[in-house]
Design a protein around this motif. Structure first.
Motif, PDB file in Angstrom:
ATOM      1  N   THR A 171       1.515  -1.592  -0.073  1.00  0.00           N
ATOM      2  CA  THR A 171      -0.065   0.252   0.036  1.00  0.00           C
ATOM      3  C   THR A 171       0.874   1.239   0.123  1.00  0.00           C
ATOM      4  OG1 THR A 171      -0.384  -0.315   2.413  1.00  0.00           O
ATOM      5  CG2 THR A 171      -1.802  -1.432   0.788  1.00  0.00           C
ATOM      6  N   THR A 172       1.995   1.079   0.413  1.00  0.00           N
ATOM      7  CA  THR A 172       3.170   2.630   0.614  1.00  0.00           C
ATOM      8  C   THR A 172       4.167   1.904  -0.280  1.00  0.00           C
ATOM      9  OG1 THR A 172       3.773   1.967   2.563  1.00  0.00           O
ATOM     10  CG2 THR A 172       1.747   3.451   2.710  1.00  0.00           C
ATOM     11  N   ALA A 173       4.958   3.079  -1.364  1.00  0.00           N
ATOM     12  CA  ALA A 173       5.963   2.586  -1.597  1.00  0.00           C
ATOM     13  C   ALA A 173       6.984   4.148  -1.657  1.00  0.00           C
ATOM     14  CB  ALA A 173       5.892   1.796  -3.250  1.00  0.00           C
ATOM     15  N   LEU A 174       7.994   3.425  -1.795  1.00  0.00           N
ATOM     16  CA  LEU A 174       9.087   4.402  -2.096  1.00  0.00           C
ATOM     17  C   LEU A 174       9.806   4.501  -3.097  1.00  0.00           C
ATOM     18  CD1 LEU A 174      11.147   6.568  -0.767  1.00  0.00           C
ATOM     19  CD2 LEU A 174      12.679   4.749  -0.262  1.00  0.00           C
ATOM     20  N   ILE A 175       9.751   5.267  -3.950  1.00  0.00           N
ATOM     21  CA  ILE A 175      10.563   5.420  -5.663  1.00  0.00           C
ATOM     22  C   ILE A 175      12.037   6.061  -5.308  1.00  0.00           C
ATOM     23  CG2 ILE A 175       9.871   4.886  -7.948  1.00  0.00           C
ATOM     24  CD1 ILE A 175       7.098   5.133  -6.872  1.00  0.00           C
TER      25      ILE A 175
END
Length: 230
Positions: free
Chosen positions: A180-184
């Protein structure tokens, strides 16, 4: 939580340009077909002129890998691997809407784009030289240890989330249907990297907002402003 590059990475690679985006509200059922077609067409047009190995973005990573003691044709940056497969097969396999979108943007810009499940990162994530005792989980479930001096992504508990800088991400923090949460993270080293990373980071934030109706947090990173808090 925060993401950053270690001071000696900026010192040793002053041409580095980087951007980071954090997004909350990701789901596995979002439609990204229009984006994949649009950015894939850009990549096809570029590859029609020259192969991926001759693109300045890729050549810069090849020089960097050679400097790190890695054979560039054995260990390719993620963008080169994607472009090579795309040129040969005409398409990339579908994995997850977020991963597919990041891959499409990576193809268009010929710049590595890493999408990491933020819930799998312990406290912080830093791009630094490995000590050699970090733990890296492969996609097949095996545990590896990056070699001392290898550039890797390491969190607060010594877990490695990427090997050989932009060569291979970890199976542990790969984006999945439950993400549900991402670091790109976006990184480049070629002559126009600063402008291209800025454009890619902005495009990424825009597309994320359009597809998932969210407001991503984005920041360009420099030696003077190396930390991205999320």
């Amino acid at each position: 939580m925060y993401f950053q590059h270690a001071k000696d990475i900026w010192t040793d690679y002053p041409a580095l340009a980087a951007g980071a985006v954090f997004v909350d509200g990701i789901s596995p059922d979002a439609p990204v077909e229009q984006q994949l077609v649009r950015y894939g067409s850009i990549a096809q047009n570029r590859l029609a002129v020259r192969p991926e190995s001759e693109l300045p973005e890729i050549q810069a990573w090849r020089r960097t890998y050679a400097r790190l003691g890695l054979k560039p044709t054995q260990y390719r940056c993620a963008a080169e691997s994607l472009l090579r497969r795309f040129r040969k097969e005409g398409a990339l396999p579908r994995i997850h809407p977020l991963v597919d979108l990041c891959n499409a943007l990576s193809l268009a810009y010929a710049i590595p784009v890493a999408a990491i499940d933020a819930s799998k990162v312990a406290q912080w994530l830093e791009v630094r030289y490995a000590d050699g005792d970090e733990e890296y989980l492969t996609f097949s479930g095996e545990t590896e240890h990056p070699q001392a001096g290898e550039v890797t992504f390491v969190d607060a508990v010594g877990r490695s989330h990427a090997r050989r800088w932009t060569n291979r991400q970890s199976g542990y923090s790969a984006v999945q249907d439950t993400t549900t949460t991402a670091l790109i993270v976006v990184e480049a080293l070629h002559e126009t990297a600063a402008d291209d990373v800025a454009a890619l980071t902005a495009a990424l934030a825009h597309e994320l907002g359009e597809v998932w109706s969210v407001t991503p947090k984005a920041q360009l990173l420099t030696d003077a402003r190396p930390r991205f808090e999320f």
